[in-house]
Design a protein around this motif. Structure first.
Motif, PDB file in Angstrom:
ATOM      1  N   LYS A  94      -4.757   6.060  -9.491  1.00  0.00           N
ATOM      2  CA  LYS A  94      -3.456   6.313  -8.877  1.00  0.00           C
ATOM      3  C   LYS A  94      -3.047   5.102  -8.065  1.00  0.00           C
ATOM      4  CE  LYS A  94       0.142   8.764  -7.564  1.00  0.00           C
ATOM      5  NZ  LYS A  94       1.171   9.175  -8.540  1.00  0.00           N
ATOM      6  N   SER A  95      -1.801   4.662  -8.268  1.00  0.00           N
ATOM      7  CA  SER A  95      -1.260   3.535  -7.505  1.00  0.00           C
ATOM      8  C   SER A  95       0.023   3.955  -6.820  1.00  0.00           C
ATOM      9  CB  SER A  95      -0.970   2.343  -8.420  1.00  0.00           C
ATOM     10  OG  SER A  95      -2.155   1.844  -9.004  1.00  0.00           O
ATOM     11  N   TYR A  96       0.284   3.337  -5.673  1.00  0.00           N
ATOM     12  CA  TYR A  96       1.562   3.440  -5.005  1.00  0.00           C
ATOM     13  C   TYR A  96       2.144   2.032  -4.951  1.00  0.00           C
ATOM     14  CZ  TYR A  96       0.163   8.141  -3.581  1.00  0.00           C
ATOM     15  OH  TYR A  96      -0.231   9.445  -3.587  1.00  0.00           O
ATOM     16  N   GLY A  97       3.124   1.789  -5.793  1.00  0.00           N
ATOM     17  CA  GLY A  97       3.607   0.418  -5.900  1.00  0.00           C
ATOM     18  C   GLY A  97       2.515  -0.468  -6.458  1.00  0.00           C
ATOM     19  N   LYS A  98       2.201  -1.532  -5.745  1.00  0.00           N
ATOM     20  CA  LYS A  98       1.162  -2.454  -6.186  1.00  0.00           C
ATOM     21  C   LYS A  98      -0.198  -2.129  -5.571  1.00  0.00           C
ATOM     22  CE  LYS A  98       4.340  -6.336  -6.941  1.00  0.00           C
ATOM     23  NZ  LYS A  98       4.664  -7.748  -6.596  1.00  0.00           N
ATOM     24  N   THR A  99      -0.258  -1.038  -4.781  1.00  0.00           N
ATOM     25  CA  THR A  99      -1.506  -0.677  -4.114  1.00  0.00           C
ATOM     26  C   THR A  99      -2.258   0.350  -4.944  1.00  0.00           C
ATOM     27  OG1 THR A  99      -0.505  -1.047  -1.945  1.00  0.00           O
ATOM     28  CG2 THR A  99      -2.539   0.226  -2.011  1.00  0.00           C
ATOM     29  N   LYS A 147      -9.954   9.589  -0.889  1.00  0.00           N
ATOM     30  CA  LYS A 147     -10.536  10.941  -0.962  1.00  0.00           C
ATOM     31  C   LYS A 147      -9.468  12.018  -1.154  1.00  0.00           C
ATOM     32  CE  LYS A 147     -12.315  10.544   3.186  1.00  0.00           C
ATOM     33  NZ  LYS A 147     -11.816   9.210   3.527  1.00  0.00           N
ATOM     34  N   SER A 148      -8.479  12.018  -0.269  1.00  0.00           N
ATOM     35  CA  SER A 148      -7.442  13.054  -0.328  1.00  0.00           C
ATOM     36  C   SER A 148      -6.570  12.892  -1.567  1.00  0.00           C
ATOM     37  CB  SER A 148      -6.571  13.009   0.934  1.00  0.00           C
ATOM     38  OG  SER A 148      -7.328  13.332   2.084  1.00  0.00           O
ATOM     39  N   THR A 149      -6.310  11.665  -1.967  1.00  0.00           N
ATOM     40  CA  THR A 149      -5.514  11.422  -3.172  1.00  0.00           C
ATOM     41  C   THR A 149      -6.238  11.959  -4.399  1.00  0.00           C
ATOM     42  OG1 THR A 149      -4.527   9.449  -2.185  1.00  0.00           O
ATOM     43  CG2 THR A 149      -4.386   9.659  -4.575  1.00  0.00           C
ATOM     44  N   LEU A 150      -7.539  11.712  -4.475  1.00  0.00           N
ATOM     45  CA  LEU A 150      -8.321  12.227  -5.592  1.00  0.00           C
ATOM     46  C   LEU A 150      -8.276  13.747  -5.619  1.00  0.00           C
ATOM     47  CD1 LEU A 150     -10.276  11.787  -7.961  1.00  0.00           C
ATOM     48  CD2 LEU A 150     -12.150  11.896  -6.289  1.00  0.00           C
ATOM     49  N   MET A 151      -8.457  14.382  -4.468  1.00  0.00           N
ATOM     50  CA  MET A 151      -8.439  15.840  -4.421  1.00  0.00           C
ATOM     51  C   MET A 151      -7.075  16.384  -4.854  1.00  0.00           C
ATOM     52  SD  MET A 151      -9.427  18.478  -1.327  1.00  0.00           S
ATOM     53  CE  MET A 151     -11.185  18.411  -1.655  1.00  0.00           C
ATOM     54  N   SER A 152      -6.004  15.731  -4.430  1.00  0.00           N
ATOM     55  CA  SER A 152      -4.666  16.186  -4.812  1.00  0.00           C
ATOM     56  C   SER A 152      -4.436  16.063  -6.314  1.00  0.00           C
ATOM     57  CB  SER A 152      -3.599  15.395  -4.055  1.00  0.00           C
ATOM     58  OG  SER A 152      -3.620  15.701  -2.674  1.00  0.00           O
ATOM     59  N   LEU A 205      -0.626  15.898  -7.304  1.00  0.00           N
ATOM     60  CA  LEU A 205      -0.149  14.544  -7.559  1.00  0.00           C
ATOM     61  C   LEU A 205      -0.388  14.201  -9.023  1.00  0.00           C
ATOM     62  CD1 LEU A 205      -1.472  12.324  -4.603  1.00  0.00           C
ATOM     63  CD2 LEU A 205       0.921  12.812  -5.136  1.00  0.00           C
ATOM     64  N   PRO A 206       0.548  13.518  -9.667  1.00  0.00           N
ATOM     65  CA  PRO A 206       0.304  13.085 -11.045  1.00  0.00           C
ATOM     66  C   PRO A 206      -0.665  11.906 -11.077  1.00  0.00           C
ATOM     67  CG  PRO A 206       2.413  12.257 -10.284  1.00  0.00           C
ATOM     68  CD  PRO A 206       1.897  13.151  -9.191  1.00  0.00           C
ATOM     69  N   MET A 207      -1.456  11.852 -12.122  1.00  0.00           N
ATOM     70  CA  MET A 207      -2.370  10.723 -12.326  1.00  0.00           C
ATOM     71  C   MET A 207      -1.662   9.618 -13.088  1.00  0.00           C
ATOM     72  SD  MET A 207      -5.738  12.825 -13.595  1.00  0.00           S
ATOM     73  CE  MET A 207      -4.893  14.305 -14.162  1.00  0.00           C
ATOM     74  N   ASP A 208      -1.997   8.390 -12.765  1.00  0.00           N
ATOM     75  CA  ASP A 208      -1.508   7.271 -13.568  1.00  0.00           C
ATOM     76  C   ASP A 208      -2.357   7.089 -14.823  1.00  0.00           C
ATOM     77  OD1 ASP A 208       0.428   6.798 -11.672  1.00  0.00           O
ATOM     78  OD2 ASP A 208      -0.730   5.256 -10.622  1.00  0.00           O
ATOM     79  N   ARG A 213     -12.910   3.838  -5.197  1.00  0.00           N
ATOM     80  CA  ARG A 213     -13.883   4.041  -6.269  1.00  0.00           C
ATOM     81  C   ARG A 213     -14.990   4.993  -5.835  1.00  0.00           C
ATOM     82  NH1 ARG A 213     -13.527  -1.782  -6.183  1.00  0.00           N
ATOM     83  NH2 ARG A 213     -12.195  -2.561  -7.875  1.00  0.00           N
ATOM     84  N   LEU A 214     -15.653   5.566  -6.834  1.00  0.00           N
ATOM     85  CA  LEU A 214     -16.864   6.321  -6.557  1.00  0.00           C
ATOM     86  C   LEU A 214     -17.955   5.338  -6.177  1.00  0.00           C
ATOM     87  CD1 LEU A 214     -18.614   8.926  -6.641  1.00  0.00           C
ATOM     88  CD2 LEU A 214     -19.042   8.406  -9.057  1.00  0.00           C
ATOM     89  N   PHE A 215     -18.516   5.517  -4.994  1.00  0.00           N
ATOM     90  CA  PHE A 215     -19.572   4.622  -4.522  1.00  0.00           C
ATOM     91  C   PHE A 215     -20.951   5.193  -4.819  1.00  0.00           C
ATOM     92  CE2 PHE A 215     -22.462   3.088  -1.188  1.00  0.00           C
ATOM     93  CZ  PHE A 215     -22.326   1.717  -1.340  1.00  0.00           C
TER      94      PHE A 215
END
Length: 251
Positions: A9-14, A40-45, A51-54, A213-215
């Protein structure tokens, strides 16, 4: 089991979540930890389809969350987000009844009301069932939201930082309730946490994220180690054994 494959998932170039692949085991309590901004929260969403996945896929018990109908997914997986504030003035019973919406479509049956009463009693909110949410303490209000999720009666329950704004006493009570739900009711509970020691003491499994990333993932014994925590958080830690739990301190 929740299977996450190559999710980004990206927001703009991030780039916030970067190709995460992992399997969240069925049953028990899994904590997702990591520094701020780890994703973490983005992954859960994305797991909960908020949230849609890229890129990538999320499979819950064989169901692709991007393809399954909302009604079917809502009976399999529920989530409590961080921003669980409501502007409407609701009682505890009103709020918990929302958990039955996937089944009742806003017209609760006698069976739905039985689920509501069980969830209220399970969370120890019987004396507050007719109170408005704005009349409750922070801990009581948070328990009411958890009761709503429990009332949805899904196999998988996701909680995004449920200890926010809770003091130590209420945080301990909340973690005990979530672990109790996993063990007594057979639920799979996944929790995003900031507190390493809560994750260590109450989790069956810990997932560590860093830089999107998953660490690492494993048992509390695998994760709560001095060298591992120091690398994750770029801070010097000491780890102590106390009553069978690993407790981390920093200096």
């Amino acid at each position: 089991m929740i299977e996450v494959s190559g999710v980004s998932k990206s927001y703009g170039k991030t780039l916030v979540v970067d190709g995460v692949t992992l399997a969240l085991p069925k049953g028990g309590l899994t904590s997702i930890i990591g520094p701020n901004g780890a994703g973490k929260s983005t992954l859960m969403s994305m797991i909960a389809r908020l949230l849609p996945m890229d890129a990538g896929t999320v499979i819950v018990d064989g169901l692709d969350v991007t393809k399954v109908s909302g009604d079917v997914l809502a009976k399999r997986l529920s989530i409590l987000r961080q921003d669980n504030h409501l502007t409407a003035r609701l009682t505890v019973t009103d709020l918990v009844t929302f958990g039955r919406y996937p089944y009742s479509k806003g017209r609760p049956t006698l069976q739905d009301r039985e689920h509501v009463e069980r969830a209220i009693d399970y969370l120890g909110l019987g004396d507050f069932r007719h109170r408005f949410l704005d009349e409750l303490s922070g801990g009581q209000r948070q328990r009411a939201f958890v009761a709503m999720v429990l009332c949805q009666d899904t196999d998988y329950m996701l909680f995004d930082e449920p200890l926010n704004n809770l003091d130590i006493s209420h945080s301990v009570a909340m973690m005990k309730l979530m672990r109790k739900s996993a063990r007594e009711l057979g639920k799979t509970v996944v929790v995003v946490l900031h507190d390493i020691n809560f994750a260590s003491c109450y989790s069956d499994h810990i997932v560590v994220m860093r830089d999107g990333r998953l660490f690492l993932q494993g048992s509390p014994t695998d994760i709560v180690r001095q060298e591992v925590l120091s690398e994750i958080y770029a801070t010097e830690f000491r780890v102590h054994e106390l009553d069978g739990n690993r407790i981390a301190t920093f200096y």
